[in-house]
Design an enzyme around this catalytic site. Structure first.
Site, short mmCIF file in Angstrom:
data_model
loop_
_atom_site.label_atom_id
_atom_site.label_comp_id
_atom_site.label_asym_id
_atom_site.label_seq_id
_atom_site.Cartn_x
_atom_site.Cartn_y
_atom_site.Cartn_z
N ASP A 53 86.45 61.83 7.01
CA ASP A 53 87.65 61.52 7.79
C ASP A 53 87.72 60.03 8.12
OD1 ASP A 53 89.94 62.63 9.30
OD2 ASP A 53 88.87 61.86 11.05
N GLU B 229 88.97 59.90 2.86
CA GLU B 229 90.33 59.70 3.36
C GLU B 229 90.46 58.23 3.71
OE1 GLU B 229 93.45 60.57 6.91
OE2 GLU B 229 91.32 60.37 7.30
C1 NOJ Z 1 92.66 62.00 9.90
C2 NOJ Z 1 93.05 63.42 9.83
O1 NOJ Z 1 93.61 63.69 8.57
C3 NOJ Z 1 94.04 63.67 10.95
O2 NOJ Z 1 94.56 64.97 10.87
C4 NOJ Z 1 93.37 63.43 12.27
O3 NOJ Z 1 94.32 63.54 13.31
C5 NOJ Z 1 92.74 62.05 12.31
N1 NOJ Z 1 91.99 61.73 11.14
C6 NOJ Z 1 91.82 61.92 13.49
O4 NOJ Z 1 90.64 62.62 13.21
#
Ligand code: NOJ
Length: 579
Positions: A237, A281
């Site tokens: 993440d 991500e």
């Molecule tokens: C990225 C995630 O895809 C999203 O859904 C989330 O709110 C944020 N990171 C915070 O963890």
């Protein structure tokens, strides 16, 4: 032919060739990987399916989906052609950010089942040849996490330095928010601590201090714990924020990044499980992507191609593929052992932040015209089917997804064209329970109080859009997606081979050729609602034919080596080329 030597992260030299038949616009040298590594590099060619356990299938009627429910549906996923399941956060959480606010990294949220249920689910998935990866959310914790609770209570707590503090309000306290319009600051005063703490995301998600070796060590412990439980890798993440050097004086709009952290993470993961992966991500500009993958693939194994995604939506909205073609070229040059992950929709808003204002306006006008459909001044909070509306466009989008250079990722419910509930807050609009049947609560749960309402009215209501109905209908989206998944498995050239864009003479038509081990594919897509006939030269050869993989019809190349392809409005064709 130019020989390129590529040093792989595990210390092996590979020889790759540049291709002389590249089109003018397609300059990056193609890179192929020999078959010897097919097992280790499984992520080159895998269909990933993102499951949010709490909204997938409830086995015990408590209104939350659970691991037992997911286990019951593994055969459905197998039938769909899923090769890897990506589990959205399932650990204990106050659930203020759909589980991305973790309060115990080693547990299972009690609503979703027990550790034994988790173990059994992974075991059953593996028995079916399905790998399981999970979210690794260690950029921040929930403010309810015991670490933060202790950190805020006492200055001399060992956990104090696990977070990022400032005595004074930092100058840039309201810059760089990830959720503009909803989030007001990135530094918030904590009364108990008597200091400001840093949070890139919501104020209930304090950032962990990655400058502190004890935090990095804990992160390794978390990784090891889940790898030992059978996890095949992590969707990491918020990578750019995880590796940013945050302190009271820093500018959140121009952060410095610790890229060596990624290399160390890669090494650590592979020391523990040789074929485990990191799926990153990181919505970064192509000019910044290199240190994320690593020069020689020593970084993140595979990253979501957010850049191509926004240009794909632009092409779907305007029928103009020019900027999509450019985005594919701009993101082409990645190490031999790396891979892109392509997607249509994920669990967040479609982020259009890297389009120009003009381009974004056009996508808004077509796919998210109401203010309530837009979010964070950059995106659209809708599911694919209602947004694209025309079933031919939805089918085209899936054909493109399965034929782009990278591996496809599907979010639960997208395979049946689920809708959104715009009455729900922010991104919850696209996080409603899976629609299995016309039964109680869409067959999702027998419970009376659901974690989130099912979609029960409008054209996407569960009585119309559900798995059972689509299973029985050979023309359904579910069956079309299943067919794409099967076709994709029969086309290993896509994940493994080299590729180039072909000149189609039309801004509406995208054509990609793949080559791998003497086999070639040609994929052609018409982004226009009007029929198009397109003549192109699949290679420098003048003899040969193209076998349509969908209709089995064979087309001969003409004397100049050209092929003329008739395409219906939003039509597409997949061909295997033969000499
Ligand atoms: C990225 C995630 O895809 C999203 O859904 C989330 O709110 C944020 N990171 C915070 O963890």
């Amino acid at each position: 032919m130019k020989q390129l030597l590529i040093l792989l992260s595990f210390g092996i030299f590979l020889s790759c060739q540049s291709n002389s038949s590249e089109s003018k616009e397609d300059k990056a040298p193609p890179v192929a990987v020999p078959t010897d590594f097919i097992e280790e590099l499984w992520y080159k060619n895998s269909l990933i399916y993102n499951v949010d356990v709490e909204v997938f299938k409830d086995s015990d009627g408590n209104g939350y989906g659970d691991f037992k429910g997911l286990t019951q549906e593994l055969d459905y996923l197998k039938g769909l052609g899923v090769q890897t399941i990506w589990l959205a956060p399932f650990q204990p959480t106050p659930n203020k950010d759909d589980g991305y606010d973790v309060s115990d990294f080693y547990g299972i949220d009690t609503h979703l089942g027990t550790t034994q249920d988790f173990d059994e689910c992974v075991r059953q998935a593996n028995l079916r040849g399905i790998r399981v990866i999970m979210d690794l959310v260690t950029n921040h914790t929930s403010d309810q996490h015991p670490w933060f609770q202790q950190a805020r209570q006492r200055k001399d707590s060992p956990y104090r330095s696990w977070y990022v503090w400032s005595k004074e309000r930092p100058e840039k306290w309201d810059s760089g928010m990830v959720f503009p319009g909803v989030q007001k600051a990135v530094w918030t005063f904590d009364k108990q601590a008597g200091e400001y703490y840093y949070h890139r995301f919501y104020d209930f998600q304090p950032d962990l201090n990655m400058q502190n070796p004890a935090v990095v060590q804990e992160m390794r412990k978390i990784i090891r714990y889940w790898l030992d439980k059978g996890i095949a890798g992590f969707r990491v993440d918020a990578v750019p924020f995880l590796i940013e050097v945050a302190n009271p004086g820093f500018d959140p709009d121009k952060p410095q990044h610790q890229f060596d952290m990624i290399t160390q993470l890669h090494q650590y993961v592979q020391w523990h499980k040789r074929d485990a992966i990191l799926l990153g991500e990181a919505n970064v500009d192509p000019k910044e992507q290199e240190p994320y993958f690593g020069k020689q693939g020593e970084g993140i194994h595979t990253m979501f191609n957010f850049f191509a995604n926004q240009h794909l939506f632009y092409a779907l909205a305007t029928s103009d593929t020019k900027s999509l073609k450019k985005a594919l070229i701009d993101t082409k040059n990645i190490p031999a052992t790396s891979q892109w992950a392509h997607f249509l929709r994920n669990h967040d808003e479609i982020d259009l932040g890297r389009l120009s204002d003009e381009e974004r306006k056009k996508v808004y006008a077509k796919f998210g015209p109401d203010a309530n459909m837009q979010l964070y001044d950059r995106g659209i909070r809708r599911r694919l089917a209602p947004m694209l509306a025309d079933p031919r466009l939805v089918e085209l989008a899936y054909s493109v997804l399965f034929s782009l250079p990278g591996m496809p990722v599907i979010r639960y419910g997208e395979e049946i064209g689920m809708g959104d509930d715009l009455r729900l807050n922010e991104r919850l609009s696209i996080r409603t329970p899976m629609q299995w049947s016309t039964g109680t609560n869409a067959g999702f749960s027998e419970g009376t109080k659901l974690v989130r309402p099912v979609i029960s009215d409008g054209p996407y209501r569960y009585s119309r859009v559900n798995v059972a109905a689509q299973r029985a209908d050979s023309a359904s989206l579910l069956n079309r997606v299943t067919r794409f998944a099967r076709l994709r498995r029969e086309c290993p050239e896509i994940g493994w081979g080299t590729w180039e864009l072909l000149d189609t003479g039309s801004e509406n038509v995208l054509a990609i050729r793949y080559d791998w081990q003497g086999r070639s594919l040609l994929m052609v897509h018409n982004f226009s609602a009007a029929p198009k006939s397109c003549t192109l030269k699949p290679s420098q050869k003048t003899k040969g034919s193209a076998r349509n993989l969908l209709s089995k019809k064979v087309e001969q190349l003409d004397q100049q080596g050209n092929i003329t392809i008739p395409l219906a409005g939003y039509g597409y064709s997949w061909y295997r080329l033969t000499n």
